[in-house]
Scaffold this active site. Sequence first.
Site, PDB file in Angstrom:
ATOM      1  N   ASP A 270       0.882  -1.165   0.000  1.00  9.59           N
ATOM      2  CA  ASP A 270       0.000   0.000   0.000  1.00  9.59           C
ATOM      3  C   ASP A 270       0.923   1.219   0.000  1.00  9.59           C
ATOM      4  OD1 ASP A 270      -2.058   1.788   0.054  1.00  9.59           O
ATOM      5  OD2 ASP A 270      -3.112   0.881   1.742  1.00  9.59           O
TER       6      ASP A 270
HETATM    7  C1  BGC Z   1      -4.890   3.428   0.097  1.00  3.50           C
HETATM    8  C2  BGC Z   1      -4.999   2.433  -1.029  1.00  3.50           C
HETATM    9  C3  BGC Z   1      -4.838   3.135  -2.340  1.00  3.50           C
HETATM   10  C4  BGC Z   1      -3.505   3.847  -2.354  1.00  3.50           C
HETATM   11  C5  BGC Z   1      -3.218   4.572  -3.640  1.00  3.50           C
HETATM   12  C6  BGC Z   1      -3.645   4.283  -0.023  1.00  3.50           C
HETATM   13  O1  BGC Z   1      -3.686   5.328   0.886  1.00  3.50           O
HETATM   14  O2  BGC Z   1      -4.915   2.763   1.332  1.00  3.50           O
HETATM   15  O3  BGC Z   1      -6.220   1.757  -0.951  1.00  3.50           O
HETATM   16  O4  BGC Z   1      -4.978   2.230  -3.396  1.00  3.50           O
HETATM   17  O5  BGC Z   1      -3.488   4.793  -1.311  1.00  3.50           O
HETATM   18  O6  BGC Z   1      -4.022   5.686  -3.772  1.00  3.50           O
END
Ligand code: BGC
Length: 741
Positions: A270
């Site tokens: 993530d």
């Molecule tokens: C989120 C993810 C997301 C990623 C990219 C993160 O803060 O938890 O779900 O895909 O950002 O935007």
Amino acid sequence: MKRLTSICALSATIWAVLSCGQAERKAETPVYLDESRPLEERVEDALSRMTLEEKVKILHAQSKFSSAGVPRLGIPDLWTTDGPHGIRPEVLWDEWSQAGWTNDSCVAFPALTCLAATWSEEMSALYGKSIGEEARYREKDVLLGPGVNIYRTPLNGRNFEYMGEDPYLASRMVVPYIQEVQKNGVAVCVKHFALNNQESLRHQYDAIIDDRTLNEIYLPAFKAAVQEGGAWSIMGAYNLYKGQHLCHNQYILNDILKKDWGFDGAVISDWGGCHDTDQAITNGLDLEFGTWTDGLTMGATNGYDAYYLADPYLERLRDGRASEDVLNEKARRVLRLNFRTAMRKDKPNGSLCSPEHYDAARRIADEGIVLLKNNDNVLPISRKAGSRILVVGENAVKMMTVGGGSSSLKVQREVLPLDGIRAAAGEGVTVEFERGYVGDISGSYNGVVTGQDLSESRSAEELIEDACLKAKDADAVIFIGGLNKASHQDCEDSDRFGLGLPYGQDAVIEALAKVNPRLAVVIVSGNAVAMPWVDNVNAIVEAWYCGSQSGVALADIIFGDVNPSGKLPITFPVRLEDNGAHALGAYDPTSTEAHYSEGIFVGYRWAQKKDIKPLFAFGHGLSYTTFSYSEAEISRTTMSENGNVTVSVNVTNTGEREGKEIVQLYIGDDECSVERPVMELKAFRKVSIKPGETVKVSFPVNADMLKFYGTDGWTLEKGSFTAYVGAASDDIRTSVKFNVN
Ligand code: BGC
């Protein structure tokens, strides 16, 4: 003649040379570029041609949402995108702000809670196909979604991005989504693996959970995504398990995902979820994203080289602290992902904002909106000429596709509930609007602005008074409220403060109910909310976040053009303390330890164990028609360990109009050495039935459906089981017993 002969001879020679050249060129086509060769051969071939530096280069981001390919070999960059309800607008290379393109608007599909509420694998496939086509058209290789974290507490700010509280329902719903997305040459990235069930302290909390709960409740949907859906990538979660962050976690990523489940795709961190080079190397991470949010302005020539899996990894490889075998394994996984997506030559072109996609969004919403209560036939509302409908509430006029965190979108179109109702009411029906309350008037996310002016000067009392004045003699009143995508509502990075409706909405609803019994309350949310006024209101609808077609689909249901057929994928508790985690004080937003003390008793499993009557139960949802169930029949009353039995029931539409019923099979273990839930969902079928028609629904039952996760893993204990068939977890119409021997 001679001349002609020599010309012929010359051209024959040229031809021979040319075709020989072609043959040579053909023979020279590198294996990795030859799509007729098996994937593994191509991956090995590409790997064998790559330098150490090139292998490391493909393991981390080069911009906010892309990672590098191998330009020298013609292997393209990988482009990711959020996810999971629409394709996120383009952002600047190294910033979260949108890039300001004018051709990146999308269709917003309903939130995944709504998809889960359809209980329809057909709708899930339609969803995957449509969003996959949008991703493809926008030239994305990896869609960051879907999310299948289990709904443990109604306070989790991200529940709207997930598929509810039941591992079986989420497993069934996630598989077609994945298969259809990936047919477009776009990988899904199933998130957030695993135990990411709250937003409070999401980077810090360690999930303390027993193996049985982990395996019975929190892993099955991910396992189905990998083994049945064939997901090509998966996203590690921010939080920790057994003291290790889940983006580099030995137990979950190496032992379970890669070894036990045989996952051959890439683990993507993530954004900002990677914290340590050595752990990232050893504990299963393949592709690192989001570590530095200002990479190019860090002072280094390229901030991305400072990623944990960039220069620090290279140093360890060069001085022998890290092995090339492990590096090759990571590179293999990323190459596989690349070859399945970016490298694939025969990909479909995809499509963006097509009429088919708007139609899909509407159909999914039509099937996902849940009619919770409907006394005195308050719904559907008639279109009697000369009638007057009053719509009250901010959520009737507020855009919901902007906000909520990474799932925020820039839509080409969002039909608001009030506009949808106005358009569908038709000539001769007056639709009026009153604000009722003021909630969140902001409307921007990372530079995308709704442009709505929701400012309001009247006081809360005045707003209620004005609404009641108009409501008094209206033929129908529709209150449209609920939550929104602001912080501490349905929004990433924060949890809700409580179960209650915010902004004084309870008072508005109570006041409206007093002046007009023909009141329908519509809740727009991704979470359960408290309804202290439930007995005073005749009709209640859970409308979720339905994206671009919100208003259209809501009007379909309100006016009865579509017969509601959604059922709750979550339990609506009366009070927060009726939820297991809260009853035990096990949800603590300030603690860096999340104790999953309620164990397997999540959602309806807790309510049934404690004999608590929910406000609205898991699986509940009404229709404008009614269904009756026959006694259940079973093919045999005894079953061997390897055998199966079939449970069947006849369902009859006893009302006046065609409708869809979701027939649910739950199974309870009557005698067991460990405590088990009273019953658990094990199968369901959504069937369309005409008035007066009877449809036979059969459920095959096998041993796997009867097992629990014991000290030695999945265990079947002999003895008596009960199959319960019904319309909801609290509306079992018939049951039948059988024995396993
Ligand atoms: C989120 C993810 C997301 C990623 C990219 C993160 O803060 O938890 O779900 O895909 O950002 O935007």
